[in-house]
Design a protein around this motif. Structure first.
Motif, PDB file in Angstrom:
ATOM      1  N   VAL A 150      51.551  34.846  42.002  1.00  0.00           N
ATOM      2  CA  VAL A 150      51.513  35.474  40.681  1.00  0.00           C
ATOM      3  C   VAL A 150      50.145  35.294  40.034  1.00  0.00           C
ATOM      4  O   VAL A 150      49.521  36.258  39.577  1.00  0.00           O
ATOM      5  CB  VAL A 150      52.635  34.916  39.772  1.00  0.00           C
ATOM      6  N   PHE A 151      49.634  34.068  40.006  1.00  0.00           N
ATOM      7  CA  PHE A 151      48.356  33.819  39.359  1.00  0.00           C
ATOM      8  C   PHE A 151      47.202  34.470  40.111  1.00  0.00           C
ATOM      9  O   PHE A 151      46.243  34.946  39.495  1.00  0.00           O
ATOM     10  CB  PHE A 151      48.098  32.321  39.194  1.00  0.00           C
ATOM     11  N   THR A 152      47.266  34.524  41.431  1.00  0.00           N
ATOM     12  CA  THR A 152      46.202  35.159  42.198  1.00  0.00           C
ATOM     13  C   THR A 152      46.165  36.662  41.929  1.00  0.00           C
ATOM     14  O   THR A 152      45.089  37.240  41.734  1.00  0.00           O
ATOM     15  CB  THR A 152      46.381  34.890  43.697  1.00  0.00           C
ATOM     16  N   VAL A 153      47.315  37.296  41.891  1.00  0.00           N
ATOM     17  CA  VAL A 153      47.371  38.737  41.629  1.00  0.00           C
ATOM     18  C   VAL A 153      46.911  39.048  40.203  1.00  0.00           C
ATOM     19  O   VAL A 153      46.103  39.962  39.989  1.00  0.00           O
ATOM     20  CB  VAL A 153      48.793  39.284  41.888  1.00  0.00           C
ATOM     21  N   VAL A 154      47.398  38.284  39.239  1.00  0.00           N
ATOM     22  CA  VAL A 154      46.984  38.506  37.847  1.00  0.00           C
ATOM     23  C   VAL A 154      45.491  38.260  37.696  1.00  0.00           C
ATOM     24  O   VAL A 154      44.787  39.018  37.015  1.00  0.00           O
ATOM     25  CB  VAL A 154      47.798  37.612  36.882  1.00  0.00           C
ATOM     26  N   GLY A 155      44.972  37.235  38.348  1.00  0.00           N
ATOM     27  CA  GLY A 155      43.541  36.955  38.298  1.00  0.00           C
ATOM     28  C   GLY A 155      42.716  38.076  38.895  1.00  0.00           C
ATOM     29  O   GLY A 155      41.679  38.467  38.343  1.00  0.00           O
ATOM     30  N   ALA A 156      43.168  38.610  40.013  1.00  0.00           N
ATOM     31  CA  ALA A 156      42.436  39.712  40.643  1.00  0.00           C
ATOM     32  C   ALA A 156      42.439  40.951  39.752  1.00  0.00           C
ATOM     33  O   ALA A 156      41.411  41.619  39.601  1.00  0.00           O
ATOM     34  CB  ALA A 156      43.059  40.029  42.003  1.00  0.00           C
ATOM     35  N   PHE A 192      40.095  40.368  36.767  1.00  0.00           N
ATOM     36  CA  PHE A 192      38.705  40.379  37.199  1.00  0.00           C
ATOM     37  C   PHE A 192      38.230  41.806  37.467  1.00  0.00           C
ATOM     38  O   PHE A 192      37.152  42.204  37.028  1.00  0.00           O
ATOM     39  CB  PHE A 192      38.543  39.515  38.457  1.00  0.00           C
ATOM     40  N   VAL A 193      39.044  42.601  38.140  1.00  0.00           N
ATOM     41  CA  VAL A 193      38.675  43.993  38.427  1.00  0.00           C
ATOM     42  C   VAL A 193      38.582  44.798  37.144  1.00  0.00           C
ATOM     43  O   VAL A 193      37.669  45.617  36.974  1.00  0.00           O
ATOM     44  CB  VAL A 193      39.682  44.623  39.416  1.00  0.00           C
ATOM     45  N   TRP A 194      39.484  44.575  36.202  1.00  0.00           N
ATOM     46  CA  TRP A 194      39.410  45.261  34.912  1.00  0.00           C
ATOM     47  C   TRP A 194      38.132  44.910  34.163  1.00  0.00           C
ATOM     48  O   TRP A 194      37.515  45.756  33.523  1.00  0.00           O
ATOM     49  CB  TRP A 194      40.609  44.902  34.045  1.00  0.00           C
ATOM     50  N   GLY A 195      37.742  43.654  34.232  1.00  0.00           N
ATOM     51  CA  GLY A 195      36.509  43.233  33.578  1.00  0.00           C
ATOM     52  C   GLY A 195      35.284  43.905  34.184  1.00  0.00           C
ATOM     53  O   GLY A 195      34.392  44.384  33.466  1.00  0.00           O
ATOM     54  N   ILE A 196      35.223  43.969  35.502  1.00  0.00           N
ATOM     55  CA  ILE A 196      34.106  44.637  36.177  1.00  0.00           C
ATOM     56  C   ILE A 196      34.106  46.122  35.835  1.00  0.00           C
ATOM     57  O   ILE A 196      33.054  46.719  35.579  1.00  0.00           O
ATOM     58  CB  ILE A 196      34.182  44.415  37.700  1.00  0.00           C
ATOM     59  N   GLY A 244      40.291  36.374  34.467  1.00  0.00           N
ATOM     60  CA  GLY A 244      40.529  36.610  35.890  1.00  0.00           C
ATOM     61  C   GLY A 244      40.132  35.426  36.743  1.00  0.00           C
ATOM     62  O   GLY A 244      40.865  35.027  37.653  1.00  0.00           O
ATOM     63  N   LEU A 245      38.973  34.841  36.444  1.00  0.00           N
ATOM     64  CA  LEU A 245      38.533  33.675  37.210  1.00  0.00           C
ATOM     65  C   LEU A 245      39.442  32.474  36.974  1.00  0.00           C
ATOM     66  O   LEU A 245      39.758  31.722  37.906  1.00  0.00           O
ATOM     67  CB  LEU A 245      37.090  33.332  36.861  1.00  0.00           C
ATOM     68  N   ALA A 246      39.888  32.281  35.729  1.00  0.00           N
ATOM     69  CA  ALA A 246      40.788  31.168  35.416  1.00  0.00           C
ATOM     70  C   ALA A 246      42.126  31.331  36.137  1.00  0.00           C
ATOM     71  O   ALA A 246      42.652  30.374  36.728  1.00  0.00           O
ATOM     72  CB  ALA A 246      40.994  31.063  33.919  1.00  0.00           C
ATOM     73  N   CYS A 247      42.669  32.529  36.107  1.00  0.00           N
ATOM     74  CA  CYS A 247      43.954  32.764  36.772  1.00  0.00           C
ATOM     75  C   CYS A 247      43.827  32.639  38.291  1.00  0.00           C
ATOM     76  O   CYS A 247      44.712  32.098  38.952  1.00  0.00           O
ATOM     77  CB  CYS A 247      44.502  34.140  36.402  1.00  0.00           C
ATOM     78  N   ALA A 248      42.726  33.110  38.842  1.00  0.00           N
ATOM     79  CA  ALA A 248      42.518  32.963  40.277  1.00  0.00           C
ATOM     80  C   ALA A 248      42.386  31.486  40.648  1.00  0.00           C
ATOM     81  O   ALA A 248      42.904  31.041  41.685  1.00  0.00           O
ATOM     82  CB  ALA A 248      41.286  33.736  40.711  1.00  0.00           C
ATOM     83  N   GLY A 249      41.718  30.717  39.806  1.00  0.00           N
ATOM     84  CA  GLY A 249      41.612  29.279  40.035  1.00  0.00           C
ATOM     85  C   GLY A 249      42.965  28.598  39.998  1.00  0.00           C
ATOM     86  O   GLY A 249      43.264  27.727  40.826  1.00  0.00           O
ATOM     87  N   LEU A 250      43.801  28.982  39.042  1.00  0.00           N
ATOM     88  CA  LEU A 250      45.157  28.434  38.994  1.00  0.00           C
ATOM     89  C   LEU A 250      45.954  28.839  40.230  1.00  0.00           C
ATOM     90  O   LEU A 250      46.749  28.056  40.752  1.00  0.00           O
ATOM     91  CB  LEU A 250      45.877  28.898  37.731  1.00  0.00           C
TER      92      LEU A 250
END
Length: 70
Positions: free
Chosen positions: A37-43, A46-50, A16-22
């Protein structure tokens, strides 16, 4: 099973952090489609991980409560 959940949670947060960075990178370079696309996938990752971490903590807490009852 807990080690698998912990590993999955860590990988989801990292992804999630990598995709948000991209997504931020693509936003700065003015490529909006990839940025969105990358911001949404990253979010989502990240939420799934939490969510995975919270479920793991809840199951551990419930398991400790059951041990105290016995």
């Amino acid at each position: 099973m807990n080690n698998i959940s912990l590993t999955a949670g860590i990988m989801q947060v990292v992804c999630g952090l990598a995709c948000a960075g991209l997504g931020i990178y693509y936003f700065v370079t003015a490529q909006t489609t990839q940025a969105v696309v990358f911001t949404v996938v990253g979010a989502v990752c990240f939420v799934w991980g939490i969510r995975t971490f919270l479920k793991l903590l809840k199951s551990k807490k419930d398991g400790d409560d059951e041990d105290k009852k016995e």
